[in-house]
Design an enzyme around this catalytic site. Structure first.
Site, PDB file in Angstrom:
ATOM      1  N   LYS A   8       0.847  -1.211   0.000  1.00  0.00           N
ATOM      2  CA  LYS A   8       0.000   0.000   0.000  1.00  0.00           C
ATOM      3  C   LYS A   8       0.871   1.245   0.000  1.00  0.00           C
ATOM      4  O   LYS A   8       2.046   1.207   0.396  1.00  0.00           O
ATOM      5  CB  LYS A   8      -0.947   0.031   1.204  1.00  0.00           C
ATOM      6  CG  LYS A   8      -0.262   0.090   2.585  1.00  0.00           C
ATOM      7  CD  LYS A   8       0.125   1.463   3.086  1.00  0.00           C
ATOM      8  CE  LYS A   8       0.943   1.380   4.361  1.00  0.00           C
ATOM      9  NZ  LYS A   8       1.737   2.475   4.758  1.00  0.00           N
ATOM     10  N   ASP A 135      -1.481  -1.652  10.073  1.00  0.00           N
ATOM     11  CA  ASP A 135      -1.869  -1.665   8.653  1.00  0.00           C
ATOM     12  C   ASP A 135      -2.567  -2.961   8.236  1.00  0.00           C
ATOM     13  O   ASP A 135      -2.975  -3.101   7.087  1.00  0.00           O
ATOM     14  CB  ASP A 135      -0.628  -1.467   7.764  1.00  0.00           C
ATOM     15  CG  ASP A 135      -0.107  -0.040   7.832  1.00  0.00           C
ATOM     16  OD1 ASP A 135      -0.900   0.865   8.156  1.00  0.00           O
ATOM     17  OD2 ASP A 135       1.085   0.167   7.557  1.00  0.00           O
TER      18      ASP A 135
HETATM   19  P1  ATP Z   1       4.300  -1.177   7.639  1.00  0.00           P
HETATM   20  O1  ATP Z   1       3.846  -0.092   6.699  1.00  0.00           O
HETATM   21  O2  ATP Z   1       3.343  -2.355   7.757  1.00  0.00           O
HETATM   22  O3  ATP Z   1       4.810  -0.690   8.956  1.00  0.00           O
HETATM   23  P2  ATP Z   1       6.997  -1.379   6.719  1.00  0.00           P
HETATM   24  O4  ATP Z   1       7.221  -1.387   5.255  1.00  0.00           O
HETATM   25  O5  ATP Z   1       7.264  -0.113   7.459  1.00  0.00           O
HETATM   26  O6  ATP Z   1       5.503  -1.861   6.900  1.00  0.00           O
HETATM   27  P3  ATP Z   1       7.854  -4.030   7.154  1.00  0.00           P
HETATM   28  O7  ATP Z   1       8.321  -4.342   5.769  1.00  0.00           O
HETATM   29  O8  ATP Z   1       6.562  -4.596   7.583  1.00  0.00           O
HETATM   30  O9  ATP Z   1       7.834  -2.466   7.405  1.00  0.00           O
HETATM   31  O10 ATP Z   1       9.025  -4.504   8.111  1.00  0.00           O
HETATM   32  C1  ATP Z   1       9.391  -3.902   9.308  1.00  0.00           C
HETATM   33  C2  ATP Z   1      10.287  -4.878  10.079  1.00  0.00           C
HETATM   34  O11 ATP Z   1       9.508  -6.022  10.463  1.00  0.00           O
HETATM   35  C3  ATP Z   1      11.447  -5.415   9.248  1.00  0.00           C
HETATM   36  O12 ATP Z   1      12.627  -4.814   9.658  1.00  0.00           O
HETATM   37  C4  ATP Z   1      11.470  -6.924   9.498  1.00  0.00           C
HETATM   38  O13 ATP Z   1      12.611  -7.308  10.224  1.00  0.00           O
HETATM   39  C5  ATP Z   1      10.257  -7.227  10.348  1.00  0.00           C
HETATM   40  N1  ATP Z   1       9.356  -8.234   9.760  1.00  0.00           N
HETATM   41  C6  ATP Z   1       8.687  -9.154  10.433  1.00  0.00           C
HETATM   42  N2  ATP Z   1       7.925  -9.907   9.640  1.00  0.00           N
HETATM   43  C7  ATP Z   1       8.097  -9.456   8.390  1.00  0.00           C
HETATM   44  C8  ATP Z   1       7.561  -9.824   7.122  1.00  0.00           C
HETATM   45  N3  ATP Z   1       6.698 -10.834   6.985  1.00  0.00           N
HETATM   46  N4  ATP Z   1       7.942  -9.101   6.053  1.00  0.00           N
HETATM   47  C9  ATP Z   1       8.808  -8.065   6.195  1.00  0.00           C
HETATM   48  N5  ATP Z   1       9.352  -7.693   7.362  1.00  0.00           N
HETATM   49  C10 ATP Z   1       8.996  -8.362   8.462  1.00  0.00           C
END
Ligand code: ATP
Length: 287
Positions: A8, A135
């Site tokens: 998203k 989210d």
């Molecule tokens: P959001 O917008 O949901 O906060 P984001 O893009 O900021 O997403 P994510 O990619 O969800 O952040 O990842 C944040 C942290 O979570 C990463 O540093 C990773 O170590 C951990 N993590 C745990 N599970 C997952 C997963 N399934 N995919 C990606 N990262 C994950």
């Protein structure tokens, strides 16, 4: 069972206040985009959750958001035999602000509800998801929506008009908790025009949405490459460009597909994670 789970972007992200429980009250306009992780969930007869992911840096243990969602699902449904395997094929960049982890969590909740024939409603799945990540309710819903509260109240709105979306992630990872701490330390916040945005998304007014796009995390989270990425997007006539989530990813909306492609090619010369995509109307798609 195999599904695709969409990333998203936030067309608007404003933070209204910090709540007593430490969470923040948010106003977000969310849009699913056509970048997908592929998630496979199967019973494995081993009595416990096994998780695999093809991308380095993603924890393959109880810290994974998908694993946490599975645990919460089993708790909520009183299921004792937790023998499942989760396989994640990652396309969504990690720690980027475009809900990669949340998409995987949502995918697992969706699959488990089918595999275990538990018949939970969409709303009940969202309630389980929100205990793991802000989210996740949106990732389960998909499309275009306003999200309020901690992300738990979702109001679908008119689909965003057809457009091209360029997404660029600089080589920087932003921790969401650190981004909130930086936001909390701001002495003055310039809030966004949320009322006008509600009008714009209710009527599906693309030009107005573009003129109102914004993200208060840009006032708190330093992303040294952000001005460069936005500069390139503007040069190629982006209708709007903005950071998503707590960053560092920046997206641009383009009504002209050719300009979007040129922008994508230009940014690809400097950044390794650049995507040319489009808005999509579903969060989870069965394969
Ligand atoms: P959001 O917008 O949901 O906060 P984001 O893009 O900021 O997403 P994510 O990619 O969800 O952040 O990842 C944040 C942290 O979570 C990463 O540093 C990773 O170590 C951990 N993590 C745990 N599970 C997952 C997963 N399934 N995919 C990606 N990262 C994950």
């Amino acid at each position: 069972m195999k599904v695709k789970a969409a990333a998203k972007i936030n067309l608007m992200l404003d933070i209204l206040k910090k709540l007593d429980n430490g969470y923040h009250s948010l106003f977000m306009v969310m849009q699913s985009v056509g970048i997908y992780d592929t998630v496979t969930v199967e019973k494995n007869g081993e009595g416990h959750i096994v998780i695999e992911c093809d991308k380095k840096g993603v924890p393959c243990n109880s810290k994974n958001i998908a694993y946490k969602c599975a645990e919460k699902f089993f708790d909520a449904c009183g299921i004792e035999d937790r023998g499942i395997s989760i396989k994640i094929k990652k396309e969504i960049p990690i720690a980027a602000g475009i809900a990669g982890g949340s998409a995987d969590g949502a995918a697992v909740l969706y699959c488990l509800n089918k595999i275990f024939d538990t018949g939970l409603s969409h709303h009940q799945l969202c309630e389980i998801g929100e205990t793991v990540g802000a989210d996740i309710p949106f990732s389960l819903t998909g499309g275009t929506a306003v999200a309020l509260g901690t992300g738990n109240v979702i109001a679908p709105v008119k689909s965003l008009a057809d457009c091209s979306i360029v997404i660029a992630k600089p080589e920087q990872e932003v921790s969401t908790p650190a981004a909130y701490s930086q936001f909390d330390a701001l002495t003055r916040v310039r809030h966004l025009d949320r009322i006008s945005m509600i009008e714009a998304v209710s009527s599906g007014d693309y030009d107005k949405i573009c003129s109102l796009c914004g993200n208060v995390f840009e006032q708190a989270v330093e992303v040294p490459k952000r001005p460069h990425i936005k500069g390139v997007m503007r040069k190629f006539e982006a209708d709007a460009c903005c950071m998503s989530g707590s960053g560092p990813t920046v997206f641009g909306l383009f009504s002209d597909e050719k300009q979007a492609r040129k922008c994508f090619e230009k940014l690809s010369e400097n950044y390794s994670e650049v995507y040319l995509t489009l808005p999509v109307s579903q969060g989870i798609i069965e394969c």
